[in-house]
Design a protein around this motif. Structure first.
Motif, PDB file in Angstrom:
ATOM      1  N   ASP A 171       0.820  -1.213   0.000  1.00 51.57           N
ATOM      2  CA  ASP A 171       0.000   0.000   0.000  1.00 51.57           C
ATOM      3  C   ASP A 171       0.853   1.263   0.000  1.00 51.57           C
ATOM      4  OD1 ASP A 171      -2.143  -1.660   0.056  1.00 51.57           O
ATOM      5  OD2 ASP A 171      -2.760  -1.208   2.107  1.00 51.57           O
ATOM      6  N   LEU A 172       2.149   1.112   0.292  1.00 53.39           N
ATOM      7  CA  LEU A 172       3.041   2.276   0.280  1.00 53.39           C
ATOM      8  C   LEU A 172       3.481   2.643  -1.128  1.00 53.39           C
ATOM      9  CD1 LEU A 172       5.249   1.411   3.359  1.00 53.39           C
ATOM     10  CD2 LEU A 172       3.521   3.189   3.209  1.00 53.39           C
ATOM     11  N   PHE A 173       3.162   1.788  -2.120  1.00 55.91           N
ATOM     12  CA  PHE A 173       3.522   2.078  -3.505  1.00 55.91           C
ATOM     13  C   PHE A 173       2.314   2.687  -4.204  1.00 55.91           C
ATOM     14  CE2 PHE A 173       6.231  -1.502  -2.299  1.00 55.91           C
ATOM     15  CZ  PHE A 173       7.476  -0.997  -2.624  1.00 55.91           C
ATOM     16  N   SER A 201      -5.506  -7.789 -13.230  1.00 55.39           N
ATOM     17  CA  SER A 201      -6.040  -6.715 -12.394  1.00 55.39           C
ATOM     18  C   SER A 201      -4.873  -6.031 -11.695  1.00 55.39           C
ATOM     19  CB  SER A 201      -7.037  -7.253 -11.362  1.00 55.39           C
ATOM     20  OG  SER A 201      -7.516  -6.211 -10.545  1.00 55.39           O
ATOM     21  N   ILE A 202      -4.497  -4.847 -12.199  1.00 59.39           N
ATOM     22  CA  ILE A 202      -3.387  -4.093 -11.635  1.00 59.39           C
ATOM     23  C   ILE A 202      -3.899  -2.707 -11.243  1.00 59.39           C
ATOM     24  CG2 ILE A 202      -1.100  -3.100 -12.051  1.00 59.39           C
ATOM     25  CD1 ILE A 202      -1.119  -6.163 -11.896  1.00 59.39           C
ATOM     26  N   THR A 207      -6.075   1.822  -6.810  1.00 59.06           N
ATOM     27  CA  THR A 207      -5.794   1.366  -5.454  1.00 59.06           C
ATOM     28  C   THR A 207      -4.735   0.269  -5.515  1.00 59.06           C
ATOM     29  OG1 THR A 207      -8.077   1.809  -4.780  1.00 59.06           O
ATOM     30  CG2 THR A 207      -6.777   0.343  -3.373  1.00 59.06           C
ATOM     31  N   PRO A 208      -3.623   0.437  -4.766  1.00 54.92           N
ATOM     32  CA  PRO A 208      -2.511  -0.515  -4.897  1.00 54.92           C
ATOM     33  C   PRO A 208      -2.721  -1.813  -4.141  1.00 54.92           C
ATOM     34  CG  PRO A 208      -1.951   1.154  -3.297  1.00 54.92           C
ATOM     35  CD  PRO A 208      -3.313   1.532  -3.847  1.00 54.92           C
ATOM     36  N   ASP A 299      -4.448   6.233 -16.621  1.00 63.35           N
ATOM     37  CA  ASP A 299      -3.565   6.986 -15.722  1.00 63.35           C
ATOM     38  C   ASP A 299      -4.228   7.193 -14.382  1.00 63.35           C
ATOM     39  OD1 ASP A 299      -1.602   7.245 -17.678  1.00 63.35           O
ATOM     40  OD2 ASP A 299      -2.474   9.115 -18.461  1.00 63.35           O
ATOM     41  N   CYS A 300      -3.390   7.236 -13.338  1.00 62.22           N
ATOM     42  CA  CYS A 300      -3.906   7.506 -11.992  1.00 62.22           C
ATOM     43  C   CYS A 300      -3.518   8.924 -11.566  1.00 62.22           C
ATOM     44  CB  CYS A 300      -3.342   6.498 -10.989  1.00 62.22           C
ATOM     45  SG  CYS A 300      -3.954   4.826 -11.241  1.00 62.22           S
TER      46      CYS A 300
END
Length: 300
Positions: A171-173, A201-202, A207-208, A299-300
């Motif tokens: 979750d830190l990425f 699913s990436i 959401t990481p 894109d995020c």
């Protein structure tokens, strides 16, 4: 190695064999440090004529996470346990041993991409994390090298090089891009043309978490691969491309189990290319491409 290493006629047992080295990725922050010490033979033991062997192990005894102005540090405490076996400087040249323990302390730096205006604790809170959620794996330590020599009949000089590493919360990425699709198409396996389906699913919804890759190829013996979030080692977003690297296990390829996985989504060629590599022989065991059929990288 089971029998250790021989260096200057001293057998050293405890140095990590390169086959034990982990695969280090962005998710595995690490540190290297040296411990130098002089060991004094206990007074009840005879003088040393020749060091025969050194048995050594490094043990992590505790860890704690602390805040820094730019991220988090994982403070490591541990002990070097060691036994020096030597031939005594006496007429009968009897063999003796001396035991030593030496504490060590170091840290692994975990820098964070903290947005301007936020403190580190506030940034973690925005991700739904606390300082105790930073790590998802233990801190491990390897002994990379040892140098040992006899300074005088009662003093041994020693230098140990240690490598420590851990695994941090995915979750830190932050996600730079997102790709979610169920792809299918015909592929050639040997002389057969068969149907392959690939679910990807990436970073769904940017959401990481919940990342995964699932492959199924309908050969006589089906080839299947299921990659979970904790097996993905790297995600790289580029201009119209997405590369996902992982480690997993494939079913249905004779003589192959563990594999390195590289999935490349390329909007320029309108393909998803999946390559599986046997990490032991470093040879490709599968290489297929499927059309994107309108699926796009967001894109995020």
């Amino acid at each position: 190695m089971a029998n250790g290493f021989l260096r200057d006629f001293v057998q050293i047992i405890g140095i990590a064999d390169p086959s034990q080295f982990p695969i280090i990725t962005e998710a595995n922050p690490n540190t290297q440090f040296a411990i130098q010490e002089r060991l004094t033979i206990p007074p009840q033991k005879p003088d040393v004529e020749q060091i025969n062997s050194l048995l050594i192990e490094a043990v992590i005894t505790s860890t704690r996470n602390i805040f820094t102005p730019i991220g988090v540090k994982v403070v490591i405490e541990g002990i070097l346990r060691q036994k020096v076996v030597y031939t005594a400087d006496v007429p009968e040249q009897s063999v003796h041993s001396a035991h030593f323990e030496h504490p060590f302390c170091s840290f692994i730096n975990i820098p964070l991409n903290v947005p301007e205006g936020l403190t580190v604790p506030a940034y973690l809170a925005s991700l739904g994390l606390s300082i105790n959620d930073i790590l998802v794996g233990p801190v491990n330590v390897l002994i990379e090298d040892v140098e040992i020599s006899l300074l005088d009949p009662r003093t041994v000089s020693k230098c140990v090089i240690l490598f420590a590493y851990t695994t941090i919360n995915p979750d830190l990425f932050p996600c730079d891009c997102s790709f979610v699709a169920d792809l299918s198409g015909d592929v050639t396996i040997g002389v057969e043309t068969v149907t392959a389906t690939l679910g990807v699913s990436i970073c769904e919804g940017c959401t990481p978490t919940g990342n995964g890759i699932n492959l199924n190829i309908e050969t006589l013996v089906p080839i299947t691969l299921s990659i979970g979030e904790d097996q993905i080692t790297n995600i790289i977003c580029g201009d119209g491309t997405l590369v996902v690297e992982a480690l997993g296990n494939v079913i249905g390829i004779p003589g192959v189990d563990a594999v390195g996985v590289t999935l490349t989504i390329d909007e320029g060629t309108n393909t998803a290319n999946l390559i599986l590599v046997d990490p032991i022989t470093n040879t490709e065991v599968l290489n297929i491409s499927l059309p994107l059929n309108g699926a796009i990288i967001e894109d995020c």
